[in-house]
Design a protein around this motif. Structure first.
Motif, PDB file in Angstrom:
ATOM      1  N   SER B  54       0.833  -1.079   0.043  1.00 39.86           N
ATOM      2  CA  SER B  54      -0.058   0.017   0.089  1.00 39.86           C
ATOM      3  C   SER B  54       0.947   1.212  -0.090  1.00 39.86           C
ATOM      4  CB  SER B  54      -0.906   0.064   1.194  1.00 39.86           C
ATOM      5  OG  SER B  54      -1.921  -1.296   1.095  1.00 39.86           O
ATOM      6  N   LYS B  55       0.316   2.214   0.154  1.00 33.02           N
ATOM      7  CA  LYS B  55       0.909   3.764   0.098  1.00 33.02           C
ATOM      8  C   LYS B  55       0.452   4.722   0.972  1.00 33.02           C
ATOM      9  CE  LYS B  55      -0.589   4.861  -4.480  1.00 33.02           C
ATOM     10  NZ  LYS B  55      -0.319   5.336  -5.867  1.00 33.02           N
ATOM     11  N   VAL B  56       0.987   5.572   1.381  1.00 27.24           N
ATOM     12  CA  VAL B  56       0.506   6.965   2.189  1.00 27.24           C
ATOM     13  C   VAL B  56       0.919   7.888   1.155  1.00 27.24           C
ATOM     14  CG1 VAL B  56       0.598   8.349   4.140  1.00 27.24           C
ATOM     15  CG2 VAL B  56       0.729   5.814   4.293  1.00 27.24           C
ATOM     16  N   GLU B  57      -0.089   8.856   0.939  1.00 31.94           N
ATOM     17  CA  GLU B  57       0.339   9.967   0.254  1.00 31.94           C
ATOM     18  C   GLU B  57      -0.129  11.200   0.928  1.00 31.94           C
ATOM     19  OE1 GLU B  57      -1.824  11.757  -4.046  1.00 31.94           O
ATOM     20  OE2 GLU B  57      -3.218  10.609  -2.485  1.00 31.94           O
ATOM     21  N   LEU B  58       0.932  12.155   1.108  1.00 39.81           N
ATOM     22  CA  LEU B  58       0.840  13.357   1.910  1.00 39.81           C
ATOM     23  C   LEU B  58       0.444  14.608   0.679  1.00 39.81           C
ATOM     24  CD1 LEU B  58       3.632  13.669   4.302  1.00 39.81           C
ATOM     25  CD2 LEU B  58       1.391  13.081   4.821  1.00 39.81           C
ATOM     26  N   LEU B  59      -0.850  15.302   1.242  1.00 39.58           N
ATOM     27  CA  LEU B  59      -1.272  16.224   0.179  1.00 39.58           C
ATOM     28  C   LEU B  59      -1.378  17.727   0.942  1.00 39.58           C
ATOM     29  CD1 LEU B  59      -4.781  14.585  -0.256  1.00 39.58           C
ATOM     30  CD2 LEU B  59      -2.957  14.625  -1.895  1.00 39.58           C
ATOM     31  N   GLU B  60      -0.790  18.619   0.007  1.00 45.90           N
ATOM     32  CA  GLU B  60      -0.541  19.951   0.522  1.00 45.90           C
ATOM     33  C   GLU B  60      -1.000  20.853  -0.366  1.00 45.90           C
ATOM     34  OE1 GLU B  60       3.110  22.619   2.333  1.00 45.90           O
ATOM     35  OE2 GLU B  60       3.687  20.926   0.734  1.00 45.90           O
ATOM     36  N   ALA B  61      -1.994  21.837  -0.042  1.00 47.31           N
ATOM     37  CA  ALA B  61      -2.833  22.541  -0.757  1.00 47.31           C
ATOM     38  C   ALA B  61      -1.752  23.677  -1.377  1.00 47.31           C
ATOM     39  CB  ALA B  61      -3.810  23.654  -0.082  1.00 47.31           C
ATOM     40  N   SER B  62      -1.691  23.627  -2.716  1.00 46.89           N
ATOM     41  CA  SER B  62      -0.982  24.964  -3.323  1.00 46.89           C
ATOM     42  C   SER B  62      -1.848  26.188  -3.564  1.00 46.89           C
ATOM     43  CB  SER B  62      -0.394  24.464  -4.734  1.00 46.89           C
ATOM     44  OG  SER B  62      -1.360  23.906  -5.557  1.00 46.89           O
ATOM     45  N   ASP B  63      -2.996  26.351  -3.273  1.00 48.03           N
ATOM     46  CA  ASP B  63      -3.673  27.682  -3.719  1.00 48.03           C
ATOM     47  C   ASP B  63      -4.915  27.543  -2.766  1.00 48.03           C
ATOM     48  OD1 ASP B  63      -4.381  29.356  -6.177  1.00 48.03           O
ATOM     49  OD2 ASP B  63      -6.256  28.756  -5.093  1.00 48.03           O
ATOM     50  N   PRO B  64      -5.252  28.572  -1.965  1.00 49.85           N
ATOM     51  CA  PRO B  64      -6.372  28.512  -1.176  1.00 49.85           C
ATOM     52  C   PRO B  64      -7.766  28.014  -1.760  1.00 49.85           C
ATOM     53  CG  PRO B  64      -5.377  30.680  -1.167  1.00 49.85           C
ATOM     54  CD  PRO B  64      -4.863  29.861  -2.353  1.00 49.85           C
ATOM     55  N   GLN B  65      -7.881  27.894  -3.212  1.00 50.42           N
ATOM     56  CA  GLN B  65      -8.927  27.481  -3.642  1.00 50.42           C
ATOM     57  C   GLN B  65      -9.008  25.905  -3.947  1.00 50.42           C
ATOM     58  OE1 GLN B  65     -11.919  29.171  -3.983  1.00 50.42           O
ATOM     59  NE2 GLN B  65     -10.415  30.600  -2.927  1.00 50.42           N
ATOM     60  N   SER B  66      -7.821  25.256  -3.228  1.00 52.35           N
ATOM     61  CA  SER B  66      -7.702  23.599  -3.524  1.00 52.35           C
ATOM     62  C   SER B  66      -8.760  22.988  -2.597  1.00 52.35           C
ATOM     63  CB  SER B  66      -6.113  23.274  -3.148  1.00 52.35           C
ATOM     64  OG  SER B  66      -6.226  22.031  -2.828  1.00 52.35           O
ATOM     65  N   PRO B  67      -9.229  22.045  -3.378  1.00 48.66           N
ATOM     66  CA  PRO B  67     -10.325  21.140  -2.214  1.00 48.66           C
ATOM     67  C   PRO B  67      -9.541  20.886  -1.131  1.00 48.66           C
ATOM     68  CG  PRO B  67     -10.301  20.315  -4.572  1.00 48.66           C
ATOM     69  CD  PRO B  67      -9.003  21.487  -4.360  1.00 48.66           C
ATOM     70  N   ILE B  68      -8.351  20.582  -0.823  1.00 45.38           N
ATOM     71  CA  ILE B  68      -7.670  20.359   0.378  1.00 45.38           C
ATOM     72  C   ILE B  68      -7.617  21.549   1.464  1.00 45.38           C
ATOM     73  CG2 ILE B  68      -5.465  19.794   1.267  1.00 45.38           C
ATOM     74  CD1 ILE B  68      -6.867  17.529  -0.277  1.00 45.38           C
ATOM     75  N   ALA B  69      -7.555  22.670   0.861  1.00 47.89           N
ATOM     76  CA  ALA B  69      -7.576  23.996   1.769  1.00 47.89           C
ATOM     77  C   ALA B  69      -8.907  23.958   2.313  1.00 47.89           C
ATOM     78  CB  ALA B  69      -7.135  25.168   0.788  1.00 47.89           C
ATOM     79  N   LYS B  70      -9.905  23.610   1.420  1.00 53.68           N
ATOM     80  CA  LYS B  70     -11.208  23.823   1.924  1.00 53.68           C
ATOM     81  C   LYS B  70     -11.760  22.829   2.941  1.00 53.68           C
ATOM     82  CE  LYS B  70     -12.962  26.175  -2.098  1.00 53.68           C
ATOM     83  NZ  LYS B  70     -13.799  25.884  -3.688  1.00 53.68           N
ATOM     84  N   PHE B  71     -10.840  21.578   2.669  1.00 52.71           N
ATOM     85  CA  PHE B  71     -11.102  20.179   3.649  1.00 52.71           C
ATOM     86  C   PHE B  71     -10.489  20.789   5.008  1.00 52.71           C
ATOM     87  CE2 PHE B  71      -9.481  16.779   5.909  1.00 52.71           C
ATOM     88  CZ  PHE B  71     -10.477  15.662   5.941  1.00 52.71           C
ATOM     89  N   ILE B  72      -9.484  21.235   4.988  1.00 55.89           N
ATOM     90  CA  ILE B  72      -8.655  21.893   6.293  1.00 55.89           C
ATOM     91  C   ILE B  72      -9.427  22.888   7.033  1.00 55.89           C
ATOM     92  CG2 ILE B  72      -6.715  22.974   7.314  1.00 55.89           C
ATOM     93  CD1 ILE B  72      -5.229  21.228   5.050  1.00 55.89           C
ATOM     94  N   GLU B  73     -10.284  23.949   6.140  1.00 59.53           N
ATOM     95  CA  GLU B  73     -10.711  25.029   6.802  1.00 59.53           C
ATOM     96  C   GLU B  73     -11.849  24.538   7.494  1.00 59.53           C
ATOM     97  OE1 GLU B  73     -10.990  28.243   3.954  1.00 59.53           O
ATOM     98  OE2 GLU B  73     -13.106  28.424   4.561  1.00 59.53           O
ATOM     99  N   LYS B  74     -12.825  23.356   6.898  1.00 60.23           N
ATOM    100  CA  LYS B  74     -13.875  22.868   7.413  1.00 60.23           C
ATOM    101  C   LYS B  74     -13.834  21.833   8.714  1.00 60.23           C
ATOM    102  CE  LYS B  74     -18.184  20.656   5.470  1.00 60.23           C
ATOM    103  NZ  LYS B  74     -18.599  20.423   4.226  1.00 60.23           N
TER     104      LYS B  74
END
Lengths: 137, 137
Positions: B54-74
């Motif tokens: 298996s693998k672990v993937e780390l995600l970092e938002a590169s823009d405030p509009q990224s779905p990842i940035a929104k996830f973290i905000e919420k």
């Protein structure tokens, strides 16, 4: 070799949704869960699915005082923690403490699936609750 | 065989904490991440660790509009989603839709690591954001 274990939390009274994710994993993995277990000390019911050499564990609180019930109250249902199998849990705990990570229990405790476990405080792990585990021989 | 992929979300501006979890995974797995990749369409930077098959993937938002940035905000930083590799993503999407799960995209889209991907709505998966993925041949 480290084995990834992924745990999803579900509240006690949400049988239809719990069935939803149980059904989903069975559909995706082509097999039902291979084992269920109750961990009395943590007040939690567990079920396990194999995914390659890793596994997914579903957690359901069996009591409102369960850490899983408290997690859901605070953060909602969802993925609870990520576990890594280690060869020597005491050595890993010592090393991670020296590196600045915070242990949630200073001594390994007994978890599901015949394992010694230790959790790391998520404040130093980007909010990811990480569990170390080692088979009890 | 289905492969588990576990993704953790980290905000763009939290380098020390991002380094924290990167360091933790490297310590636990005995190896640094083996690859990094930017997915422009999702505005996200990724790094990958191997854990058995298996693998672990780390995600970092590169823009405030990224779905990842929104996830973290919420929801705050933490584990973002769980991915299962499937042999035929369109067939899996059709089957899961028939079973009552909700697809977040009706057609597979291009994700990281040379894959076609589709997400399922967490309302039917006990709050667990699930991704189906298939290698692009």
């Amino acid at each position: 070799m480290p084995v990834l274990e992924l745990s999803a939390a579900s509240p006690r009274d949400s049988t239809p949704r719990y069935v939803g994710v149980t059904k989903l994993f069975a559909l995706l993995l082509g097999a039902e869960h291979y084992k269920t277990e109750v961990v009395e000390s943590e007040k939690v019911s567990t079920s396990f699915f194999k995914v390659g050499d890793s596994k997914v564990e579903l957690l359901e609180a069996s009591d409102p005082q369960s850490p899983i019930a408290k997690f859901i109250e605070k953060r909602g249902e969802g993925i609870h923690h990520l576990a890594f199998e280690v060869a020597d849990i005491k050595a890993s705990m010592k090393k991670l403490k020296e590196e600045g990570f915070t242990l949630l229990n200073e001594e390994p405790k007994t978890g599901a699936d015949n394992k010694l476990v230790c959790f790391l405080h998520p404040k130093h792990t980007t909010g990811v609750l990480v569990e170390l585990c080692q088979d009890i021989k």
